[in-house]
Write an enzyme that holds these catalytic residues in place. Structure first.
Site, PDB file in Angstrom:
ATOM      1  N   GLN A 151       6.854   7.461  -2.822  1.00 54.76           N
ATOM      2  CA  GLN A 151       7.118   6.159  -3.434  1.00 54.76           C
ATOM      3  C   GLN A 151       8.594   5.789  -3.275  1.00 54.76           C
ATOM      4  O   GLN A 151       9.484   6.580  -3.588  1.00 54.76           O
ATOM      5  CB  GLN A 151       6.713   6.185  -4.923  1.00 54.76           C
TER       6      GLN A 151
ATOM      7  N   ASP B  98       1.673   5.569   4.927  1.00 60.47           N
ATOM      8  CA  ASP B  98       2.444   4.323   4.849  1.00 60.47           C
ATOM      9  C   ASP B  98       2.806   3.771   6.220  1.00 60.47           C
ATOM     10  O   ASP B  98       3.297   2.643   6.324  1.00 60.47           O
ATOM     11  CB  ASP B  98       3.772   4.600   4.120  1.00 60.47           C
TER      12      ASP B  98
ATOM     13  N   LYS C 243      -2.213   3.133  -7.290  1.00 63.90           N
ATOM     14  CA  LYS C 243      -2.760   3.761  -6.072  1.00 63.90           C
ATOM     15  C   LYS C 243      -3.836   4.772  -6.441  1.00 63.90           C
ATOM     16  O   LYS C 243      -4.871   4.876  -5.764  1.00 63.90           O
ATOM     17  CB  LYS C 243      -1.628   4.426  -5.278  1.00 63.90           C
TER      18      LYS C 243
HETATM   19  N1  LIG Z   1       6.128   4.226  -0.168  1.00 67.09           N
HETATM   20  C1  LIG Z   1       6.107   2.919  -0.508  1.00 67.09           C
HETATM   21  N2  LIG Z   1       6.927   2.474  -1.448  1.00 67.09           N
HETATM   22  C2  LIG Z   1       6.910   1.137  -1.753  1.00 67.09           C
HETATM   23  C3  LIG Z   1       5.993   0.255  -1.136  1.00 67.09           C
HETATM   24  C4  LIG Z   1       5.128   0.781  -0.152  1.00 67.09           C
HETATM   25  O1  LIG Z   1       4.292   0.054   0.476  1.00 67.09           O
HETATM   26  N3  LIG Z   1       5.208   2.125   0.147  1.00 67.09           N
HETATM   27  N4  LIG Z   1       5.908  -1.080  -1.548  1.00 67.09           N
HETATM   28  C5  LIG Z   1       6.545  -1.474  -2.797  1.00 67.09           C
HETATM   29  C6  LIG Z   1       5.768  -1.159  -4.028  1.00 67.09           C
HETATM   30  N5  LIG Z   1       4.322  -1.231  -3.899  1.00 67.09           N
HETATM   31  C7  LIG Z   1       3.649  -0.165  -3.405  1.00 67.09           C
HETATM   32  O2  LIG Z   1       4.109   0.927  -3.376  1.00 67.09           O
HETATM   33  C8  LIG Z   1       3.583  -2.333  -4.460  1.00 67.09           C
HETATM   34  C9  LIG Z   1       4.222  -3.376  -5.058  1.00 67.09           C
HETATM   35  C10 LIG Z   1       3.469  -4.410  -5.669  1.00 67.09           C
HETATM   36  C11 LIG Z   1       2.108  -4.377  -5.651  1.00 67.09           C
HETATM   37  C12 LIG Z   1       1.292  -5.421  -6.352  1.00 67.09           C
HETATM   38  O3  LIG Z   1       0.082  -5.375  -6.301  1.00 67.09           O
HETATM   39  N6  LIG Z   1       1.947  -6.349  -7.044  1.00 67.09           N
HETATM   40  C13 LIG Z   1       1.295  -7.359  -7.820  1.00 67.09           C
HETATM   41  C14 LIG Z   1       2.285  -8.000  -8.793  1.00 67.09           C
HETATM   42  C15 LIG Z   1       3.017  -7.035  -9.682  1.00 67.09           C
HETATM   43  C16 LIG Z   1       2.180  -6.469 -10.764  1.00 67.09           C
HETATM   44  O4  LIG Z   1       1.348  -7.173 -11.305  1.00 67.09           O
HETATM   45  O5  LIG Z   1       2.440  -5.298 -11.098  1.00 67.09           O
HETATM   46  C17 LIG Z   1       0.813  -8.499  -6.929  1.00 67.09           C
HETATM   47  O6  LIG Z   1       1.475  -8.772  -5.907  1.00 67.09           O
HETATM   48  O7  LIG Z   1      -0.199  -9.097  -7.291  1.00 67.09           O
HETATM   49  C18 LIG Z   1       1.457  -3.333  -5.031  1.00 67.09           C
HETATM   50  C19 LIG Z   1       2.187  -2.321  -4.442  1.00 67.09           C
HETATM   51  C20 LIG Z   1       7.876  -0.753  -2.928  1.00 67.09           C
HETATM   52  N7  LIG Z   1       7.743   0.656  -2.728  1.00 67.09           N
END
Ligand SMILES: Nc1nc2c(c(=O)[nH]1)N[C@@H](CN(C=O)c1ccc(C(=O)N[C@@H](CCC(=O)O)C(=O)O)cc1)CN2
Length: 286
Positions: free
Chosen positions: A97, A120, A53
């Site tokens: 988070q 969020d 982020k």
């Molecule tokens: N406060 C929050 N906590 C969490 C959220 C959220 O939206 N707000 N969502 C998830 C975690 N998350 C963001 O926080 C998140 C998870 C995965 C990805 C991402 O880009 N993943 C990649 C694959 C994994 C990687 O390569 O590391 C993808 O899909 O291509 C972004 C954000 C839980 N907590």
């Protein structure tokens, strides 16, 4: 593979280019949008997401405000950090988070975020606004899914959509978003109590799986040509003993689906792009 891949990474990059221009326009008005993050504990996955982020912020010119607390932080310590960010004029929006360590009260924490700084879109007031159809910050993952489908010309109006999963961060708000007048999809919200899941997914033009169950959606469960969105992201240990992330959609679905939003490279990057969008939109209201 027959399905067209809907590339969330490339679409998120486009959105970041657009945001960079909006951030420059804000700078001309003397406004620098600021995103805060609160990380409690040292879970490697959560640390990586928070780092991502802040990298995104740097890419588009948003100021980063980081707050980190140890895994044994008290509820009072967390409450104090939230009060500080609520009062900080440089912070236009912030996130806590998730998941939080088990001893902390997640519902209380989300309720303590100033709804006006809820980047969020998960504060009960903002989820209530979504229910009522009022303006407000939208939850990032549902917003990212709708935006990705829109930018890839997947028609929602009149489409039947099966959403699998009723969680507060994805499934439930996504159902609300898709049934707004502006989207006009017809949604079936499936969950662990659904008796014949495959009957619902097979009947749908679009299937969105956010259940957190690796490989839950198999090729026999979809209508050939359907659009499939994989929201699942579960850490599993592979045969080589190494950890990796896996989605809720069986890889063979790509042979039957018309289009597929894959994991990785689909919904995750869009979630991050929507977080930045929420912050820029909030700063534009200053
Ligand atoms: N406060 C929050 N906590 C969490 C959220 C959220 O939206 N707000 N969502 C998830 C975690 N998350 C963001 O926080 C998140 C998870 C995965 C990805 C991402 O880009 N993943 C990649 C694959 C994994 C990687 O390569 O590391 C993808 O899909 O291509 C972004 C954000 C839980 N907590």
């Amino acid at each position: 593979m027959t399905a067209t891949l809907l590339d969330g990474k490339a679409t998120a990059a486009e959105i970041k280019d657009e945001l960079r221009i909006r951030v420059k326009a804000l700078a001309e008005r003397g406004i620098i949008p600021g995103l805060g993050t609160v990380l409690v504990g040292a879970d490697p996955g959560s640390q990586a997401y928070v780092n991502g982020k802040h990298r995104d912020c740097a890419e588009v010119g948003i100021a980063s405000i980081r707050r980190e607390l140890p895994a044994d932080a008290t509820q009072q310590q967390v409450d104090d950090v939230l009060a500080e960010l609520n009062a900080d004029p440089a912070c236009h929006g912030y996130i806590v988070q998730l998941p939080l360590p088990a001893h902390l009260d997640t519902q209380r924490v989300l309720e303590l975020i100033d709804p006006d700084k809820d980047a969020d879109g998960l504060h009960p007031v903002n989820l209530g606004r979504l229910v009522l159809g009022y303006d407000g910050p939208l939850p990032c993952t549902p917003r990212g899914i709708v935006e990705l489908l829109r930018r890839h010309d997947v028609a929602l109006r009149g489409a039947t959509v099966a959403v699998v999963g009723r969680g507060n961060t994805v499934g439930r708000p996504l159902g609300l978003l898709l049934t707004r007048r502006s989207e006009n999809a017809t949604v079936t919200l499936c969950h662990t109590g659904t008796l014949d899941l495959a009957a619902h997914t097979r009947a749908a033009d679009i299937v969105i799986v956010a259940a957190g169950v690796p490989g839950l959606l198999t090729a026999e469960m979809i209508n050939p040509g359907a659009v499939v969105v994989d929201v699942g992201i579960t850490r599993v240990i592979g045969a080589d003993g190494k950890g990796r992330y896996t989605g809720d959609v069986d890889p063979e679905v790509a042979e039957t689906a018309g289009a597929l939003v894959p994991m990785p490279g689909g919904v995750g990057p869009m979630t991050r792009a929507m977080l930045l969008t929420n912050v820029v939109e909030r700063a534009e209201r200053d």
